[in-house]
Design a protein around this motif. Structure first.
Motif, PDB file in Angstrom:
ATOM      1  N   GLY A  28       7.734  -4.428  -3.055  1.00  0.00           N
ATOM      2  CA  GLY A  28       8.934  -4.710  -3.843  1.00  0.00           C
ATOM      3  C   GLY A  28       8.981  -3.932  -5.146  1.00  0.00           C
ATOM      4  N   SER A  29       7.861  -3.281  -5.502  1.00  0.00           N
ATOM      5  CA  SER A  29       7.876  -2.475  -6.733  1.00  0.00           C
ATOM      6  C   SER A  29       7.511  -1.040  -6.371  1.00  0.00           C
ATOM      7  CB  SER A  29       6.877  -3.038  -7.748  1.00  0.00           C
ATOM      8  OG  SER A  29       5.705  -3.483  -7.116  1.00  0.00           O
ATOM      9  N   THR A  30       7.899  -0.120  -7.207  1.00  0.00           N
ATOM     10  CA  THR A  30       7.689   1.279  -6.838  1.00  0.00           C
ATOM     11  C   THR A  30       6.864   1.980  -7.912  1.00  0.00           C
ATOM     12  OG1 THR A  30       9.540   2.253  -8.037  1.00  0.00           O
ATOM     13  CG2 THR A  30      10.034   1.204  -5.947  1.00  0.00           C
ATOM     14  N   ALA A  31       6.122   2.981  -7.479  1.00  0.00           N
ATOM     15  CA  ALA A  31       5.238   3.679  -8.406  1.00  0.00           C
ATOM     16  C   ALA A  31       5.864   4.955  -8.932  1.00  0.00           C
ATOM     17  CB  ALA A  31       3.922   3.995  -7.705  1.00  0.00           C
ATOM     18  N   GLU A  32       6.592   5.646  -8.105  1.00  0.00           N
ATOM     19  CA  GLU A  32       6.955   7.025  -8.446  1.00  0.00           C
ATOM     20  C   GLU A  32       8.433   7.243  -8.718  1.00  0.00           C
ATOM     21  OE1 GLU A  32       4.510   9.317  -8.993  1.00  0.00           O
ATOM     22  OE2 GLU A  32       3.246   7.582  -8.679  1.00  0.00           O
ATOM     23  N   GLY A  33       9.215   6.171  -8.849  1.00  0.00           N
ATOM     24  CA  GLY A  33      10.596   6.383  -9.255  1.00  0.00           C
ATOM     25  C   GLY A  33      11.590   6.423  -8.115  1.00  0.00           C
TER      26      GLY A  33
ATOM     27  N   ALA B  29      -0.095   4.175  -3.309  1.00  0.00           N
ATOM     28  CA  ALA B  29      -0.813   2.896  -3.364  1.00  0.00           C
ATOM     29  C   ALA B  29      -1.311   2.598  -4.776  1.00  0.00           C
ATOM     30  CB  ALA B  29      -2.004   2.944  -2.411  1.00  0.00           C
ATOM     31  N   GLN B  30      -1.011   3.499  -5.684  1.00  0.00           N
ATOM     32  CA  GLN B  30      -1.674   3.452  -6.991  1.00  0.00           C
ATOM     33  C   GLN B  30      -1.662   2.090  -7.680  1.00  0.00           C
ATOM     34  OE1 GLN B  30      -0.499   6.407  -9.923  1.00  0.00           O
ATOM     35  NE2 GLN B  30      -0.953   4.909 -11.520  1.00  0.00           N
ATOM     36  N   LEU B  31      -0.495   1.466  -7.773  1.00  0.00           N
ATOM     37  CA  LEU B  31      -0.419   0.221  -8.549  1.00  0.00           C
ATOM     38  C   LEU B  31      -1.328  -0.841  -7.931  1.00  0.00           C
ATOM     39  CD1 LEU B  31       3.409   0.010  -9.421  1.00  0.00           C
ATOM     40  CD2 LEU B  31       1.604   1.425 -10.426  1.00  0.00           C
ATOM     41  N   TYR B  32      -1.366  -0.880  -6.601  1.00  0.00           N
ATOM     42  CA  TYR B  32      -2.233  -1.851  -5.936  1.00  0.00           C
ATOM     43  C   TYR B  32      -3.705  -1.493  -6.112  1.00  0.00           C
ATOM     44  CZ  TYR B  32       2.024  -3.789  -4.088  1.00  0.00           C
ATOM     45  OH  TYR B  32       3.256  -4.376  -3.995  1.00  0.00           O
TER      46      TYR B  32
ATOM     47  N   ILE C  33       2.886  -0.222 -21.930  1.00  0.00           N
ATOM     48  CA  ILE C  33       3.356  -0.021 -20.546  1.00  0.00           C
ATOM     49  C   ILE C  33       4.694  -0.721 -20.314  1.00  0.00           C
ATOM     50  CG2 ILE C  33       2.214  -1.872 -19.197  1.00  0.00           C
ATOM     51  CD1 ILE C  33       1.292   0.866 -17.551  1.00  0.00           C
ATOM     52  N   VAL C  34       4.919  -1.850 -20.969  1.00  0.00           N
ATOM     53  CA  VAL C  34       6.219  -2.528 -20.861  1.00  0.00           C
ATOM     54  C   VAL C  34       7.316  -1.594 -21.369  1.00  0.00           C
ATOM     55  CG1 VAL C  34       7.640  -4.401 -21.825  1.00  0.00           C
ATOM     56  CG2 VAL C  34       5.322  -4.886 -20.997  1.00  0.00           C
ATOM     57  N   GLU C  35       7.046  -0.979 -22.495  1.00  0.00           N
ATOM     58  CA  GLU C  35       8.023  -0.065 -23.081  1.00  0.00           C
ATOM     59  C   GLU C  35       8.338   1.095 -22.125  1.00  0.00           C
ATOM     60  OE1 GLU C  35       6.786   1.058 -27.103  1.00  0.00           O
ATOM     61  OE2 GLU C  35       7.819   2.981 -26.748  1.00  0.00           O
ATOM     62  N   ARG C  36       7.311   1.609 -21.504  1.00  0.00           N
ATOM     63  CA  ARG C  36       7.511   2.765 -20.605  1.00  0.00           C
ATOM     64  C   ARG C  36       8.259   2.356 -19.339  1.00  0.00           C
ATOM     65  NH1 ARG C  36       3.086   6.213 -21.369  1.00  0.00           N
ATOM     66  NH2 ARG C  36       3.923   7.670 -19.848  1.00  0.00           N
ATOM     67  N   ILE C  37       7.962   1.165 -18.804  1.00  0.00           N
ATOM     68  CA  ILE C  37       8.670   0.701 -17.589  1.00  0.00           C
ATOM     69  C   ILE C  37      10.153   0.517 -17.912  1.00  0.00           C
ATOM     70  CG2 ILE C  37       8.931  -1.223 -15.960  1.00  0.00           C
ATOM     71  CD1 ILE C  37       5.867  -1.535 -16.000  1.00  0.00           C
TER      72      ILE C  37
ATOM     73  N   ILE D 166      11.845  -4.899 -14.882  1.00  0.00           N
ATOM     74  CA  ILE D 166      10.504  -5.328 -15.319  1.00  0.00           C
ATOM     75  C   ILE D 166      10.002  -6.536 -14.528  1.00  0.00           C
ATOM     76  CG2 ILE D 166      11.240  -6.869 -17.201  1.00  0.00           C
ATOM     77  CD1 ILE D 166       8.548  -4.311 -17.834  1.00  0.00           C
ATOM     78  N   ASP D 167      10.946  -7.352 -14.013  1.00  0.00           N
ATOM     79  CA  ASP D 167      10.542  -8.542 -13.241  1.00  0.00           C
ATOM     80  C   ASP D 167       9.723  -8.168 -12.003  1.00  0.00           C
ATOM     81  OD1 ASP D 167      11.918  -9.970 -15.097  1.00  0.00           O
ATOM     82  OD2 ASP D 167      13.720 -10.220 -13.834  1.00  0.00           O
ATOM     83  N   ASN D 168      10.045  -7.014 -11.433  1.00  0.00           N
ATOM     84  CA  ASN D 168       9.296  -6.597 -10.241  1.00  0.00           C
ATOM     85  C   ASN D 168       7.861  -6.200 -10.579  1.00  0.00           C
ATOM     86  OD1 ASN D 168      11.580  -6.963  -8.760  1.00  0.00           O
ATOM     87  ND2 ASN D 168      12.178  -4.794  -8.769  1.00  0.00           N
ATOM     88  N   TYR D 169       7.594  -6.014 -11.866  1.00  0.00           N
ATOM     89  CA  TYR D 169       6.269  -5.542 -12.262  1.00  0.00           C
ATOM     90  C   TYR D 169       5.435  -6.618 -12.943  1.00  0.00           C
ATOM     91  CZ  TYR D 169       8.032  -0.976 -11.056  1.00  0.00           C
ATOM     92  OH  TYR D 169       8.546   0.078 -10.362  1.00  0.00           O
ATOM     93  N   SER D 170       5.913  -7.871 -12.904  1.00  0.00           N
ATOM     94  CA  SER D 170       5.163  -8.873 -13.681  1.00  0.00           C
ATOM     95  C   SER D 170       3.729  -9.003 -13.159  1.00  0.00           C
ATOM     96  CB  SER D 170       5.900 -10.207 -13.737  1.00  0.00           C
ATOM     97  OG  SER D 170       6.053 -10.695 -12.456  1.00  0.00           O
ATOM     98  N   TRP D 171       3.539  -8.865 -11.855  1.00  0.00           N
ATOM     99  CA  TRP D 171       2.163  -8.916 -11.326  1.00  0.00           C
ATOM    100  C   TRP D 171       1.326  -7.768 -11.888  1.00  0.00           C
ATOM    101  CZ3 TRP D 171      -0.212  -4.986  -8.605  1.00  0.00           C
ATOM    102  CH2 TRP D 171       0.611  -3.982  -8.067  1.00  0.00           C
ATOM    103  N   TYR D 172       1.973  -6.583 -12.018  1.00  0.00           N
ATOM    104  CA  TYR D 172       1.263  -5.392 -12.503  1.00  0.00           C
ATOM    105  C   TYR D 172       0.901  -5.562 -13.985  1.00  0.00           C
ATOM    106  CZ  TYR D 172       0.503  -0.374 -13.413  1.00  0.00           C
ATOM    107  OH  TYR D 172      -0.019   0.850 -13.778  1.00  0.00           O
TER     108      TYR D 172
END
Ligand code: 4AD
Ligand code: MG
Length: 466
Positions: free
Chosen positions: A196-201, A221-224, A403-407, A414-420
């Motif tokens: 559900g989240s993406t690494a590369e845009g 697979a980077q974020l995982y 990292i929040v600022e960059r996302i 940002i909600d898709n990245y809360s786990w990250y």
């Protein structure tokens, strides 16, 4: 294979055909399209390479394979058989075949091994029995076909020695990399492909309907992997990655094989060393384990053995200067194009790192250089001889606020990245990682004109078949 094992195999063969003979059935005259006389339940197939080792002249053998080449003479056919290990000439008298043998017919040929310098490999089989196991009528590939046609019949073209050799080199690349990770105590993990989240845009995302929610095929697979350094510290994975690349190029696939690593407690310098060592060790393994395939492909194994760390580095600013002074157009903040990478590496014999990228060129996770905040700790590795980018790696931003600022700046939800973000909240540590494109490494090693020839079933803008 040892002499004894072969002996056992020929013994077994003898046993089965002699059994038939003693039961009053002449094996030569046995039903022409009988199943093979080799016991298939026991893995008793004899491989061509083992028959060509020079120790079997005069012995009887049975080979199972496919007709690769054929020449018809008055009383005999000269059939060159292929199996996965090589090719071997057989002389099949017309009288011993019930059916004609065509290109790609699957056959069993039984006979005596005879030394003959005119035969490829120096030996041939004088057959007294040839059984068609699977007939092949009018095999569609003979000579001089367009590359488009060969892609249409890729399921058949994969049998060619060209593709087969590349597949073996590819296998050795993967094996060499796995060996290196094993020897350094890295852990292999299996991250998800649907996410559900993406690494590369956004531009290259394959979106899917995941039971009413948006899902994506993994681009990386980077974020995982970043999450898995907490239990395992040094992790790697080999996965397919997906990129909806909207243009046709010689180095982009929609589905490529991604070899990624992530490691805790390692900085930018450290991860570049990992990439160099991993690649050099992998290439040496290929040189040592696939010399015949490399030779057939036209790659000198020495080219690979000569590749050793440290690799050259060129700074992004320097790239700009060199590219522009050669008359090409590249502006500050542009990523390197295929043409730029080709120009930079065409004369090189070993890979080169491009370092000191501006922040704008790289994704949100690349760590900013605290001394020069316009730059990030990210590096691309470019293959020599003009082949260009094979990996991107670097140190990751470990600070939560940064990292929040960059996302947010990338416009991601940002909600898709809360786990990250939790990874930055609970025991964040300096860490670094990388991703190699396996298909790109193989393209360089095997000197293929296009990346399509590095993988059995390339997925491109226009192709999802076969
Ligand atoms: O440079 P990329 O986009 O970097 C990443 O995905 C990082 N998240 C990797 C990481 O740090 N874990 O992709 C990495 C490599 C490229 O250098 C290239 O070799 C290959 O993956 N690659 C492709 N290969 C074939 N076809 C494509 N469409 C590719 N896109 C990337
Ligand atoms: Mg990259």
């Amino acid at each position: 294979m040892t002499q004894r094992m072969i002996q056992n195999k020929t013994d077994l063969l003898r046993t089965s055909s002699e059994k038939q003979a003693t039961a009053g059935i002449n094996p030569v005259a046995a039903r022409a399209d009988a199943p093979s006389s080799i016991d298939l339940s026991e893995g008793k197939k004899i491989f061509i390479k083992d028959l060509l080792d020079g120790e079997h002249a005069g012995q009887r053998a049975s080979i199972l394979g496919w007709v690769w080449r054929r020449r018809q003479h008055a009383n005999a056919q000269f059939i060159v058989l292929r199996d996965s290990t090589g090719v071997m000439q057989t002389v099949v008298p017309i009288a011993v075949t019930a059916q004609p043998l065509y290109i790609e017919s699957a056959v069993e040929v039984v006979g005596t091994i005879v030394k003959d310098d005119r035969a490829p490999g120096g030996y041939e089989i004088r057959a007294d029995k040839a059984v068609v196991i699977g007939q092949s009528h009018e095999y569609p590939i003979s000579k001089n076909f367009s590359s488009d046609f060969l892609l249409d019949v890729r399921h058949l073209w994969n049998r060619s020695s060209k593709i087969k050799n590349v597949m073996i080199v590819r296998e050795r690349v993967l094996e060499g990399a796995r060996n290196w990770f094993r020897s350094k105590d890295w852990h292999e993990v299996n991250p998800p492909i649907i996410s559900g989240s993406t690494a590369e845009g956004g531009a290259t995302l394959f979106e899917l309907d995941y039971f009413g929610k948006k899902g994506y095929l993994s681009q990386s697979a980077q974020l995982y992997l970043e999450s898995l350094i907490f239990p395992l510290e040094k992790v790697w994975s080999l996965t397919p990655s997906f990129r909806a690349e909207k243009s046709r190029t010689s180095r982009h696939l929609m589905e490529f094989w991604h070899l990624e690593g992530e490691v805790a407690w390692l900085d930018f310098e450290g991860i570049l060393k990992v990439e160099e060592q991993l690649l050099a060790s992998t290439l040496h393994h290929v040189a040592e384990t696939a010399p015949a395939e490399l030779k057939a492909i036209g790659r000198d194994a020495e080219d690979l053995l000569r590749i050793n760390p440290p690799f050259k580095r060129v700074h992004y600013e320097e790239v700009l200067r060199r590219v522009n002074s050669a008359g090409m157009d590249m502006r500050p903040g542009d990523d390197l194009s295929t043409e730029h990478e080709r120009f930079l590496t065409i004369e090189e014999k070993s890979p080169v790192f491009v370092v000191e990228y501006p922040k704008a060129v790289k994704p949100f996770y690349a760590k900013i250089d605290p001394d020069r905040p316009e730059l990030v700790y990210s590096a691309d590795m470019l293959a020599p001889e003009g082949y260009g980018e094979i990996s991107t790696g670097g140190q990751r931003e470990e600070d939560l606020e940064a990292i929040v600022e960059r996302i947010n700046a990338e416009g991601f939800n940002i909600d898709n990245y809360s786990w990250y973000l939790d990874l930055r909240k609970y025991g964040s540590v300096p860490h670094s990682g990388f991703g190699f494109g396996i298909d790109r490494i193989v393209r360089w090693v095997t000197k293929r004109e296009t990346i399509l020839d590095t993988i059995p079933y390339p997925r491109t803008l226009t192709r999802i078949y076969p």
